[in-house]
Structures are given as structure tokens and as C-alpha cells.
Scaffold this motif. Structure first.
Motif, PDB file in Angstrom:
ATOM      1  N   VAL A 325       0.835  -1.201   0.000  1.00 14.39           N
ATOM      2  CA  VAL A 325       0.000   0.000   0.000  1.00 14.39           C
ATOM      3  C   VAL A 325       0.869   1.250   0.000  1.00 14.39           C
ATOM      4  CG1 VAL A 325      -1.743   1.294   1.305  1.00 14.39           C
ATOM      5  CG2 VAL A 325      -1.880  -1.202   1.169  1.00 14.39           C
ATOM      6  N   GLU A 327       3.970   1.522  -1.055  1.00 14.33           N
ATOM      7  CA  GLU A 327       4.644   1.659  -2.354  1.00 14.33           C
ATOM      8  C   GLU A 327       3.688   2.118  -3.449  1.00 14.33           C
ATOM      9  OE1 GLU A 327       6.544  -2.240  -2.732  1.00 14.33           O
ATOM     10  OE2 GLU A 327       8.482  -1.210  -2.623  1.00 14.33           O
ATOM     11  N   GLN A 328       2.514   1.521  -3.488  1.00 15.29           N
ATOM     12  CA  GLN A 328       1.562   1.833  -4.552  1.00 15.29           C
ATOM     13  C   GLN A 328       1.173   3.306  -4.553  1.00 15.29           C
ATOM     14  OE1 GLN A 328      -2.070  -0.418  -4.277  1.00 15.29           O
ATOM     15  NE2 GLN A 328      -3.112   0.746  -5.889  1.00 15.29           N
ATOM     16  N   HIS A 329       0.948   3.863  -3.373  1.00 14.80           N
ATOM     17  CA  HIS A 329       0.450   5.234  -3.275  1.00 14.80           C
ATOM     18  C   HIS A 329       1.538   6.251  -2.907  1.00 14.80           C
ATOM     19  CE1 HIS A 329      -3.669   3.827  -3.735  1.00 14.80           C
ATOM     20  NE2 HIS A 329      -3.444   2.918  -2.800  1.00 14.80           N
ATOM     21  N   LYS A 330       2.785   5.775  -2.806  1.00 11.49           N
ATOM     22  CA  LYS A 330       3.910   6.666  -2.476  1.00 11.49           C
ATOM     23  C   LYS A 330       3.651   7.417  -1.164  1.00 11.49           C
ATOM     24  CE  LYS A 330       5.452   7.291  -7.260  1.00 11.49           C
ATOM     25  NZ  LYS A 330       4.599   6.214  -7.814  1.00 11.49           N
ATOM     26  N   LEU A 331       3.473   6.628  -0.111  1.00 11.21           N
ATOM     27  CA  LEU A 331       3.169   7.175   1.212  1.00 11.21           C
ATOM     28  C   LEU A 331       4.377   7.164   2.138  1.00 11.21           C
ATOM     29  CD1 LEU A 331      -0.272   5.378   1.761  1.00 11.21           C
ATOM     30  CD2 LEU A 331       0.230   7.480   0.498  1.00 11.21           C
ATOM     31  N   ARG A 362      -1.123  12.913   1.407  1.00 12.21           N
ATOM     32  CA  ARG A 362      -1.689  11.870   0.547  1.00 12.21           C
ATOM     33  C   ARG A 362      -2.109  10.653   1.389  1.00 12.21           C
ATOM     34  NH1 ARG A 362       1.900  12.451  -3.160  1.00 12.21           N
ATOM     35  NH2 ARG A 362       3.356  10.855  -2.451  1.00 12.21           N
ATOM     36  N   ALA A 363      -1.275  10.317   2.352  1.00  7.50           N
ATOM     37  CA  ALA A 363      -1.567   9.171   3.231  1.00  7.50           C
ATOM     38  C   ALA A 363      -2.866   9.388   3.991  1.00  7.50           C
ATOM     39  CB  ALA A 363      -0.413   8.953   4.204  1.00  7.50           C
ATOM     40  N   GLN A 365      -5.484  11.161   3.271  1.00  4.07           N
ATOM     41  CA  GLN A 365      -6.657  11.072   2.411  1.00  4.07           C
ATOM     42  C   GLN A 365      -6.986   9.627   2.053  1.00  4.07           C
ATOM     43  OE1 GLN A 365      -8.677  13.717   1.432  1.00  4.07           O
ATOM     44  NE2 GLN A 365      -9.975  11.981   0.852  1.00  4.07           N
ATOM     45  N   ILE A 366      -5.975   8.866   1.665  1.00  2.00           N
ATOM     46  CA  ILE A 366      -6.208   7.482   1.225  1.00  2.00           C
ATOM     47  C   ILE A 366      -6.718   6.611   2.365  1.00  2.00           C
ATOM     48  CG2 ILE A 366      -4.984   5.378   0.494  1.00  2.00           C
ATOM     49  CD1 ILE A 366      -3.293   7.256  -1.317  1.00  2.00           C
ATOM     50  N   LYS A 370     -10.555   4.510   2.796  1.00  5.67           N
ATOM     51  CA  LYS A 370     -10.637   3.061   2.556  1.00  5.67           C
ATOM     52  C   LYS A 370     -10.659   2.174   3.795  1.00  5.67           C
ATOM     53  CE  LYS A 370      -8.489   3.092  -2.020  1.00  5.67           C
ATOM     54  NZ  LYS A 370      -7.485   2.464  -2.900  1.00  5.67           N
TER      55      LYS A 370
END
Length: 397
Positions: A325, A327-331, A362-363, A365-366, A370
Motif C-alpha cells: 500500500v 509503495e503503490q500510493h507513495k506514502l 496523501r496518506a 486522504q487514502i 478506505k
């Protein structure tokens, strides 16, 4: 729908999984499921001060606590044996449509699975990462004997395994169990925002208002890879930073960590905060700049999820199941478990505060989108319904 959750302990000292079950049951009940917990009064070396052998409300959840056998021998105490819990299960398990068993290699869980099998009651198992490779390598001989003589049959007779990450699912698949599995992560209760968290935390730590704060918040245990993180921090003495170690562990291991911090030469930059919860924990999460967890293995990593929800970028190792997660979203950074790689990632973060802040925003928000508990509970209800009605398991979103 009447669901019984069984777990050896709900004490805070047992970490994220024991706390997650409280939130799970609370969310299930809010969605109309009659869900309860049975457990022991385990509290690590101590026991919880709670009423025993009757249903009580504990942290807004209906729970029955049973006395844990508490001899001086640590390994026996950790096994959480309880004859009263066994007797109650034998007499009452049939009143529930399904048992959701949390943990393996522990008496309460093993007894619950065995009794459910004998009474032909459907049950599912959440193994809490104890079937992952790293965990099975700890006390390997004992676990292999236990697994092959007792737990393998219990697992194979369950309707499905509840795993919390794809990584855990991949590791469990290598064991050759004859049972399907589904992946459903932990949820998260978003704490209220503390507007002046950065300022208040630095006042508490007695450091300048612009001092970068690097946070480790987890159980103090050899599994957590602090033997890599602390020496990596020692390579960054050219940077200003304060390192907060929040969590508790055995006195022997805590002493080892204090000696390591001293030998690396960062005593004046390190704060041992001990176990934290509530507002103290929220202040640490919301007031820090960076979260680091360089574990050998985490089947999920609830503290990582909490840090991301607070807007903290993370530095973690591939053994932490949330790595994909991140890596995918660059957190944050997912880096090999070696001192130089960890030091380089920390150096990048300290050199690039603006990029670090973007990762954190960004972290937040994601994770808020979810990982709510109601979303997790809704998925669980679909699983429960399919098992009780003997239908195919649903595909979870």
C-alpha cells in the motif's frame, strides 16, 4: 445473526490485534449484528481488574472474561489456560450461529476451535500473523509440534481463514492447509484532530519548536527490528532530530535497547515514552514528522495504518504487510532491512521536508477513504452470511 468472537486477551499491552477486535465488534453491533467476545483476564504479567464469568460492558463492547491460570512460569502464563472458559464454551457455544476465533497457539483459541468442531458449529479463524514464516521460526520446534498435532486439524476444519493482507495470504498458502481464505484488513477509528499537536509535543519533549521528531510506536520486541533502526539513526548525527520510542516490552529487552541507544551515542536525542494510549498516543502521532517501523514481520501493521491516517509518512521494511500500500500510493519508503538503507531513507526525509509533507497529506486522504471500521464490518457480515447460509464466499471490495 449471533456471532461469538474468541480471543486470548483484549488487554492493551497485547497490541493492535487485541484492540482491533473491540472495534470490530462495536462496528458489527452498530450494523445490527448480535456480536459478543469471550476472553481471559490476561494483562501480560498481570491480570485485568474486571468482573469474571458474566457478561459485562467493557469499552462499549459486551464481553465475558474468565480467569487465566497465572503461575510464575512465563510460558504457561502466556498460554492463557482457563478451565472456566472451556466449561462455558462447552455449555454455550451452540447458542451462536458462528464463532470467529482470533489467534492460534493459545489455549482459548485452540479450545474454541476444538469445541466448535465437536459440536459441528461453523467457525472462522484469524491467525494474527502466527502462520507467517518469521513467526513460525520463533520457538520453531514447539510450534511445529503444536501445529502438526493439534492446530493443523483445527485450521483445516474451519470454514475459512481471515487474513489481513495479501502478504499474509501468500505466506499461509505455502503451508498446504486445506481451507480457503479471504483478506480483510484492520479498520481504523479516526481520532479527533489536535490543532496544536506539533507545538504541544515539542513542549512536552522540551525540544525547539522546529525540531524534527521521528516516532517508533509499537511493542518493544526483537521482532520489530530496532537493532537496525537505532544504529541507522546513529548515522544521522549531522541532522537535528528527536527520536521517540513509544511502547512497552520485557524489562530485559528494554534494558538492551537502552544500552544500544547509549552505545550508538544518541541518548540525548532519544525519549523512551513507555506504553501510550488515548490522547497521549494521538499527540505523538499527530505531532511527529515521520514514523518508522523496521520489523522482521508484521501480518498487518496497525500502528503504520494509524500513522498514515494521522498524516505521517512512514519508513517500513518489506516484512510489514502494508508495504504494498505504501509503495503503490507513495506514502513513504519501503526499504531493505539493513542499517545503511534505513539511514539513507531517514536522511532523504530529513533533507526534504516538503516532499515528506506531501506524502503525509496523501496518506491521510487514502486511509480515511478506505479503512473505516463500518466498511470492514460490512464486509465481515457478507462473509458471515455466506457461511451461515452455506453459500459461496463473496468477493470483497
Amino acid at each position: 445473526m449471533k456471532i461469538l468472537h474468541v480471543i486470548p486477551s483484549v488487554a492493551s499491552v497485547r497490541g493492535g490485534p487485541s484492540q482491533a477486535i473491540l472495534q470490530t465488534v462495536k462496528a458489527l453491533r452498530s450494523l445490527g449484528v448480535d456480536a459478543e467476545i469471550i476472553t481471559t483476564n490476561d494483562n501480560g504479567d498481570d491480570v485485568l481488574d474486571v468482573p469474571l464469568s458474566k457478561l459485562v460492558e467493557y469499552k462499549q463492547v459486551p464481553i465475558q472474561f474468565f480467569p487465566r491460570f497465572s503461575p510464575k512460569i512465563n510460558s504457561i502464563r502466556e498460554f492463557a489456560f482457563s478451565s472456566q472458559l472451556t466449561a462455558w464454551l462447552w455449555q454455550n457455544a451452540h447458542r451462536y450461529d458462528l464463532l470467529h476465533v482470533h489467534a492460534i497457539f493459545s489455549y482459548a483459541s485452540t479450545a474454541a476451535m476444538a469445541i466448535a468442531r465437536l459440536h459441528n458449529i461453523p467457525y472462522i479463524v484469524r491467525p494474527l500473523g502466527q502462520l507467517c514464516e518469521w513467526s513460525l521460526q520463533q520457538s520453531a520446534r514447539k510450534k511445529q509440534i503444536y501445529l502438526n498435532l493439534i492446530e493443523r486439524a483445527n485450521l483445516n476444519h474451519s470454514r475459512v481463514l481471515h487474513l489481513t493482507s495479501r502478504q499474509e495470504q501468500q505466506e499461509v498458502s505455502r503451508l498446504g492447509l486445506r481451507v480457503p481464505s479471504f483478506v480483510l484488513p484492520h479498520g481504523l477509528s479516526i481520532p479527533p484532530i489536535i490543532p496544536d499537536a506539533r507545538y504541544r509535543l515539542r513542549q512536552q519533549l522540551k525540544v525547539p519548536p522546529d525540531e524534527p521528531v521521528i516516532l517508533f510506536l509499537s511493542r518493544l520486541h526483537p521482532k520489530k527490528g530496532l537493532e537496525y533502526l537505532i544504529p541507522a539513526l546513529g548515522k544521522l548525527k549531522h541532522h537535528r532530530f528527536t527520536f521517540v520510542l513509544a511502547g512497552n516490552g520485557s524489562p530485559e529487552y528494554t534494558n538492551e535497547l537502552q544500552s544500544l541507544v547509549a552505545s550508538i551515542g544518541i541518548c540525548d536525542r532519544t525519549h523512551f515514552a513507555g506504553f501510550v494510549e488515548g490522547e497521549s498516543k494521538n499527540l505523538l502521532m499527530q505531532g511527529s514528522d515521520l514514523f518508522a517501523l523496521t520489523s522482521h514481520s508484521e501480518n498487518f501493521g496497525l500502528a503504520v495504518l494509524e500513522a498514515l491516517a494521522a498524516g505521517l509518512p512512514v519508513i517500513i521494511t518489506p516484512g510489514v504487510a502494508l508495504a504494498s500500500v505504501v509503495e503503490q500510493h507513495k506514502l513513504g519508503y519501503v526499504i531493505p532491512q539493513n542499517i545503511s538503507a534505513i539511514a539513507n531513507a531517514l536522511d532523504d526525509c530529513l533533507n526534504s521536508p516538503q516532499l515528506t509533507k506531501q506524502m503525509g497529506d496523501r496518506a491521510r486522504q487514502i486511509i480515511h477513504d478506505k479503512y473505516t471500521w463500518n466498511h470492514i464490518a460490512s464486509n465481515l457480515i457478507e462473509i458471515y452470511t455466506a457461511i451461515i447460509e452455506k453459500k459461496n464466499l463473496p468477493h470483497l471490495d
